[in-house]
Design a protein around this motif. Structure first.
Motif, PDB file in Angstrom:
ATOM      1  N   PRO A   3       0.825  -1.222   0.000  1.00  0.00           N
ATOM      2  CA  PRO A   3       0.000   0.000   0.000  1.00  0.00           C
ATOM      3  C   PRO A   3       0.853   1.264   0.000  1.00  0.00           C
ATOM      4  O   PRO A   3       1.937   1.307   0.592  1.00  0.00           O
ATOM      5  N   PRO A  68      -4.137  -6.908  -1.406  1.00  0.00           N
ATOM      6  CA  PRO A  68      -4.033  -5.452  -1.266  1.00  0.00           C
ATOM      7  C   PRO A  68      -2.892  -5.026  -0.345  1.00  0.00           C
ATOM      8  O   PRO A  68      -2.265  -3.999  -0.567  1.00  0.00           O
ATOM      9  N   ASP A  69      -2.645  -5.808   0.712  1.00  0.00           N
ATOM     10  CA  ASP A  69      -1.505  -5.566   1.602  1.00  0.00           C
ATOM     11  C   ASP A  69      -0.705  -6.851   1.661  1.00  0.00           C
ATOM     12  O   ASP A  69      -0.986  -7.757   2.441  1.00  0.00           O
TER      13      ASP A  69
END
Length: 210
Positions: A3, A68-69
């Motif tokens: 991110p 996403p992370d």
């Protein structure tokens, strides 16, 4: 993925108003209102380098992850697969700091800058900071050197109550700054140790036995 956070990078500090006079007891017992951050002691450059190497491997894998992370996903996988191995890695390599800011925290401590806070931030709600951040109190000589490295690596710094909050848009930036501190080890070693270094190791041993 790793991110990246939307934060304005600023460098606001005043060497004249840095907090000075920290004692070994201040550093050992904590000197801010930040909780759940244990003193890192006096790690060696070799220990900082080991942490940064392991951290780099995590970031490389996270960058290739579809999650996403990516770092959080990898950590969850590791913990599920080997809880003991996970605990040993976090305790003995990352000193229970978040992956992504642990390397910088160890490097700053090896440079004899007192650290007091770290958070990698993330996409879930268990992180305290809104973006990756490490809290530290450098003496003026170390601050001058560190300020240059912060700027060269695209990170920022805010000063509050004489202490620094170093931050970046992503943990990649924080990791890069940690590596830069490691590269500058000779310059940091050439500076006189701050007063709090004297007696810190013995005090931490005493506290561990309490």
């Amino acid at each position: 993925m790793i991110p990246e956070f939307d934060v304005d990078i600023r460098r606001g500090y005043d060497l004249e108003t840095l907090r000075t006079g920290l004692s070994a007891e201040d550093v050992a017992r904590g000197f801010t209102d930040h909780h759940e951050y244990e003193c890192l002691g006096l790690p060696s450059w070799e220990e900082a380098a080991e942490c940064l190497t392991e951290e780099a491997a995590f970031l490389e894998r996270a960058g290739r992850s579809d999650a996403p992370d990516g770092v959080e996903a990898i950590l969850h996988e590791l913990q599920d697969a080997d809880d003991v191995g996970y605990a040993e890695l976090m305790a003995y390599t990352f000193y229970w700091n978040d992956v992504g800011v642990a390397g910088l925290s160890l490097a700053l401590s090896a440079a004899r800058t007192a650290t007091f806070y770290s958070c990698s931030s993330g996409l879930d709600e268990h992180h305290h900071a809104e973006y990756p951040m490490v809290g530290a109190v450098p003496d003026p000589e170390r601050a001058s050197l560190l300020a240059r490295l912060i700027e060269e690596n695209g990170c920022g710094v805010d000063q509050e109550y004489g202490r620094w909050y170093v931050y970046g848009r992503s943990i990649k930036d924080m990791h890069g700054l940690g590596k830069a501190v490691l590269v500058a080890r000779d310059a940091f070693d050439a500076l006189p140790h701050p007063l709090w270094v004297e007696g810190l190791a013995d005090l931490l041993e005493e506290l561990a036995d309490e």
